[in-house]
Scaffold this motif. Structure first.
Motif, PDB file in Angstrom:
ATOM      1  N   VAL A 254       0.861  -1.180   0.000  1.00 29.69           N
ATOM      2  CA  VAL A 254       0.000   0.000   0.000  1.00 29.69           C
ATOM      3  C   VAL A 254       0.896   1.228   0.000  1.00 29.69           C
ATOM      4  CG1 VAL A 254      -1.814   1.258   1.224  1.00 29.69           C
ATOM      5  CG2 VAL A 254      -1.774  -1.242   1.281  1.00 29.69           C
ATOM      6  N   HIS A 255       0.676   2.108  -0.967  1.00 23.58           N
ATOM      7  CA  HIS A 255       1.489   3.307  -1.127  1.00 23.58           C
ATOM      8  C   HIS A 255       2.957   2.911  -1.267  1.00 23.58           C
ATOM      9  CE1 HIS A 255      -2.151   5.446  -0.381  1.00 23.58           C
ATOM     10  NE2 HIS A 255      -2.193   5.149   0.906  1.00 23.58           N
ATOM     11  N   GLY A 256       3.848   3.540  -0.511  1.00 24.61           N
ATOM     12  CA  GLY A 256       5.271   3.275  -0.695  1.00 24.61           C
ATOM     13  C   GLY A 256       5.762   3.897  -1.988  1.00 24.61           C
ATOM     14  N   PHE A 257       5.795   5.229  -2.037  1.00 27.34           N
ATOM     15  CA  PHE A 257       6.100   5.937  -3.270  1.00 27.34           C
ATOM     16  C   PHE A 257       7.585   5.927  -3.613  1.00 27.34           C
ATOM     17  CE2 PHE A 257       2.184   8.509  -1.995  1.00 27.34           C
ATOM     18  CZ  PHE A 257       1.343   7.669  -2.719  1.00 27.34           C
ATOM     19  N   GLY A 258       8.425   5.492  -2.701  1.00 30.23           N
ATOM     20  CA  GLY A 258       9.829   5.306  -3.016  1.00 30.23           C
ATOM     21  C   GLY A 258      10.667   6.566  -3.024  1.00 30.23           C
ATOM     22  N   TRP A 259      10.235   7.597  -2.333  1.00 29.24           N
ATOM     23  CA  TRP A 259      11.065   8.797  -2.248  1.00 29.24           C
ATOM     24  C   TRP A 259      12.362   8.470  -1.512  1.00 29.24           C
ATOM     25  CZ3 TRP A 259       7.548  13.525  -0.656  1.00 29.24           C
ATOM     26  CH2 TRP A 259       6.528  13.674  -1.616  1.00 29.24           C
ATOM     27  N   PRO A 260      13.483   9.096  -1.881  1.00 26.96           N
ATOM     28  CA  PRO A 260      14.733   8.854  -1.143  1.00 26.96           C
ATOM     29  C   PRO A 260      14.642   9.394   0.280  1.00 26.96           C
ATOM     30  CG  PRO A 260      15.002  10.621  -2.754  1.00 26.96           C
ATOM     31  CD  PRO A 260      13.671  10.007  -3.028  1.00 26.96           C
ATOM     32  N   TRP A 261      15.414   8.802   1.165  1.00 22.78           N
ATOM     33  CA  TRP A 261      15.310   9.136   2.586  1.00 22.78           C
ATOM     34  C   TRP A 261      15.632  10.597   2.862  1.00 22.78           C
ATOM     35  CZ3 TRP A 261      19.227  11.157   5.475  1.00 22.78           C
ATOM     36  CH2 TRP A 261      20.516  11.087   4.949  1.00 22.78           C
ATOM     37  N   TRP A 262      16.564  11.182   2.083  1.00 27.23           N
ATOM     38  CA  TRP A 262      16.956  12.564   2.336  1.00 27.23           C
ATOM     39  C   TRP A 262      15.888  13.566   1.920  1.00 27.23           C
ATOM     40  CZ3 TRP A 262      17.363  14.942  -2.423  1.00 27.23           C
ATOM     41  CH2 TRP A 262      17.621  14.127  -3.529  1.00 27.23           C
ATOM     42  N   ILE A 263      14.864  13.100   1.230  1.00 29.49           N
ATOM     43  CA  ILE A 263      13.681  13.931   0.967  1.00 29.49           C
ATOM     44  C   ILE A 263      12.563  13.558   1.944  1.00 29.49           C
ATOM     45  CG2 ILE A 263      11.856  14.470  -0.701  1.00 29.49           C
ATOM     46  CD1 ILE A 263      13.870  14.184  -2.922  1.00 29.49           C
ATOM     47  N   VAL A 264      12.399  12.260   2.183  1.00 27.89           N
ATOM     48  CA  VAL A 264      11.312  11.796   3.050  1.00 27.89           C
ATOM     49  C   VAL A 264      11.465  12.326   4.470  1.00 27.89           C
ATOM     50  CG1 VAL A 264      10.315   9.751   4.152  1.00 27.89           C
ATOM     51  CG2 VAL A 264      10.793   9.731   1.709  1.00 27.89           C
TER      52      VAL A 264
ATOM     53  N   PRO B 279      13.086  15.093   5.908  1.00 24.11           N
ATOM     54  CA  PRO B 279      12.678  16.485   6.160  1.00 24.11           C
ATOM     55  C   PRO B 279      11.190  16.716   5.925  1.00 24.11           C
ATOM     56  CG  PRO B 279      14.662  16.414   4.808  1.00 24.11           C
ATOM     57  CD  PRO B 279      14.133  15.021   4.885  1.00 24.11           C
ATOM     58  N   PHE B 280      10.622  16.037   4.916  1.00 19.12           N
ATOM     59  CA  PHE B 280       9.198  16.191   4.629  1.00 19.12           C
ATOM     60  C   PHE B 280       8.358  15.659   5.783  1.00 19.12           C
ATOM     61  CE2 PHE B 280       5.253  14.653   2.530  1.00 19.12           C
ATOM     62  CZ  PHE B 280       4.769  15.887   2.112  1.00 19.12           C
ATOM     63  N   ALA B 281       8.748  14.504   6.324  1.00 21.43           N
ATOM     64  CA  ALA B 281       8.005  13.917   7.435  1.00 21.43           C
ATOM     65  C   ALA B 281       8.090  14.799   8.679  1.00 21.43           C
ATOM     66  CB  ALA B 281       8.542  12.515   7.744  1.00 21.43           C
ATOM     67  N   VAL B 282       9.266  15.343   8.955  1.00 20.82           N
ATOM     68  CA  VAL B 282       9.436  16.217  10.112  1.00 20.82           C
ATOM     69  C   VAL B 282       8.622  17.496   9.938  1.00 20.82           C
ATOM     70  CG1 VAL B 282      11.111  17.577  11.428  1.00 20.82           C
ATOM     71  CG2 VAL B 282      11.694  15.257  10.688  1.00 20.82           C
ATOM     72  N   LEU B 283       8.586  18.020   8.711  1.00 18.31           N
ATOM     73  CA  LEU B 283       7.782  19.220   8.450  1.00 18.31           C
ATOM     74  C   LEU B 283       6.302  18.930   8.644  1.00 18.31           C
ATOM     75  CD1 LEU B 283       7.636  22.154   7.514  1.00 18.31           C
ATOM     76  CD2 LEU B 283       7.541  21.307   5.152  1.00 18.31           C
ATOM     77  N   ILE B 284       5.837  17.762   8.197  1.00 17.76           N
ATOM     78  CA  ILE B 284       4.439  17.383   8.425  1.00 17.76           C
ATOM     79  C   ILE B 284       4.136  17.353   9.917  1.00 17.76           C
ATOM     80  CG2 ILE B 284       2.855  15.413   8.311  1.00 17.76           C
ATOM     81  CD1 ILE B 284       3.830  14.844   5.534  1.00 17.76           C
ATOM     82  N   ALA B 285       5.056  16.789  10.690  1.00 23.41           N
ATOM     83  CA  ALA B 285       4.858  16.733  12.148  1.00 23.41           C
ATOM     84  C   ALA B 285       4.790  18.141  12.736  1.00 23.41           C
ATOM     85  CB  ALA B 285       5.982  15.933  12.796  1.00 23.41           C
ATOM     86  N   GLY B 286       5.677  19.025  12.281  1.00 21.89           N
ATOM     87  CA  GLY B 286       5.660  20.389  12.788  1.00 21.89           C
ATOM     88  C   GLY B 286       4.365  21.115  12.471  1.00 21.89           C
ATOM     89  N   VAL B 287       3.881  20.956  11.238  1.00 22.05           N
ATOM     90  CA  VAL B 287       2.627  21.606  10.839  1.00 22.05           C
ATOM     91  C   VAL B 287       1.448  21.014  11.600  1.00 22.05           C
ATOM     92  CG1 VAL B 287       1.040  21.979   8.910  1.00 22.05           C
ATOM     93  CG2 VAL B 287       3.503  22.256   8.569  1.00 22.05           C
ATOM     94  N   ALA B 288       1.431  19.675  11.736  1.00 21.15           N
ATOM     95  CA  ALA B 288       0.350  19.034  12.490  1.00 21.15           C
ATOM     96  C   ALA B 288       0.337  19.516  13.940  1.00 21.15           C
ATOM     97  CB  ALA B 288       0.508  17.512  12.438  1.00 21.15           C
ATOM     98  N   SER B 289       1.523  19.640  14.533  1.00 26.51           N
ATOM     99  CA  SER B 289       1.599  20.122  15.909  1.00 26.51           C
ATOM    100  C   SER B 289       1.130  21.571  16.008  1.00 26.51           C
ATOM    101  CB  SER B 289       3.038  19.990  16.418  1.00 26.51           C
ATOM    102  OG  SER B 289       3.132  20.365  17.775  1.00 26.51           O
ATOM    103  N   ALA B 290       1.484  22.397  15.022  1.00 22.60           N
ATOM    104  CA  ALA B 290       1.039  23.790  15.027  1.00 22.60           C
ATOM    105  C   ALA B 290      -0.480  23.887  14.915  1.00 22.60           C
ATOM    106  CB  ALA B 290       1.705  24.555  13.883  1.00 22.60           C
TER     107      ALA B 290
END
Length: 343
Positions: free
Chosen positions: A96-106, A108-119
């Motif tokens: 299910v999903h697993g879009f295969g983005w490289p870790w060095w993109i995933v 920072p993107f995941a951390v930014l999602i967490a920051g926005v969700a927390s805000a």
């Protein structure tokens, strides 16, 4: 209205009651760096790395509660959002999903999602205080758990995602015990230093003043709500980093990772260690992980929550500032006793 931004003025002092000296930090850092030389793989990952990860989630709570007076029970949910982002946009074996983005993109993107969700959580809960903030964030944590459990299109429901691998580069697989421990230690040290710096910044001092007297801060022109939301964003970044490491640690993520009991355990960890200094959450995490690992075999899984509850009550009654408060209480006595023994 004004929003104070961090400054680099080293003369500004933080307000926590406990502040470790430079020598204590050097000794602790040396011990943590040398720990793999004496620890087995089990103690490196299941005790060392796992304690650091839970400590980071509790650190994000300490940032909000200790400096801002905002007790949030949604920090593990925020970390879970980062973990789910890694599973969805990176690679997994669930089909299910697993879009295969490289870790060095995933990452920072995941951390930014967490920051926005927390805000966003901060924007909802920042106009309340005390028990109302606790109840709102608990409701958000509960809703997040049930939403991930019941939504199969995005979160794959109850099974969640499995087969999530840590990155492999420079010829090193970073989930191996020693590399993973050092990566976790480096991230935890970065978060710890960032919180110490923030506490001494203009923004951190303003946040602590808002904690003590929000009405007066609002009267002199500070945007109290904006300060609280920014604090939630910063805390979300820390929780997001922990969430990425947690999903690499487990190799999977599911609604059980962010259930309500686990969310409340983060509060227990922070309170046991002490919420008046950033080292407290890591100390509390180490105690809880050791109890989870060893005490559960002695008393049984069905009695473990009772043991945690009793230990929590003893700590709260003996020292509202947790284990750090107990140390702060007995340290002067030890000094006096050593002086008394001098010839």
């Amino acid at each position: 209205m004004s929003l104070a931004l961090p400054t680099s003025d080293p003369t500004r002092a933080a307000t926590p009651a406990f502040a470790g000296g430079g020598l204590a930090h050097l000794v602790l850092a040396a011990g943590l760096v040398l720990y793999p030389a004496v620890a087995s793989d089990f103690f490196l990952t299941q005790i060392g790395a796992y304690s650091l990860i839970l400590g980071m989630v509790a650190l994000s709570l300490m940032l909000l509660a200790g400096y801002g007076g905002m007790v949030s029970l949604a920090q593990l949910s925020v970390a879970g959002m980062a973990g789910y982002a890694v599973a969805i946009f990176g690679l997994n074996s669930s089909g299910v999903h697993g879009f295969g983005w490289p870790w060095w993109i995933v990452v920072p993107f995941a951390v930014l999602i967490a920051g926005v969700a927390s805000a966003l959580i901060g924007a909802i809960s920042s106009r309340t205080d005390g028990i109302y903030t606790i109840m709102i964030t608990l409701a958000i944590a509960t809703a997040t758990f049930y939403f991930t459990q019941q939504n199969y299109a995005l979160f794959n429901g109850f099974p969640g995602f499995a087969g999530i691998r840590a990155p492999e580069f420079w010829g090193v697989f970073w989930r191996d015990p020693v590399p993973f421990y050092y990566v976790t230690l480096a991230v935890a040290a970065l978060c710890y230093a960032a919180v110490l710096y923030a506490a001494r910044s203009t923004f951190g001092l303003a946040l602590q003043a808002i904690r003590d007297n929000p009405r007066r801060m609002r009267a002199i022109g500070f945007d109290v709500t904006a300060h609280k939301i920014v604090a939630y964003f910063y805390a979300g970044l820390i929780a997001g980093l922990a969430g990425v490491l947690l999903v690499w640690f487990n190799g999977r993520i599911s609604p059980g990772t962010i259930n309500v009991a686990a969310a409340i355990n983060i509060l227990i960890i922070a309170v046991i260690g002490g919420m008046r200094h950033p080292i407290g959450p890591f100390l509390g995490a180490l105690v809880v992980v050791l109890m989870q690992t060893f005490a559960i075999d002695l008393i049984g899984a069905e009695r473990f929550n009772t043991l945690i509850g009793l230990f929590f009550l003893v700590i709260v009654f003996a020292s509202p500032d947790g284990l750090l408060g107990l140390w702060g209480r007995f340290k002067p006595r030890l000094g006096q006793e050593s002086i008394g023994r001098l010839p």
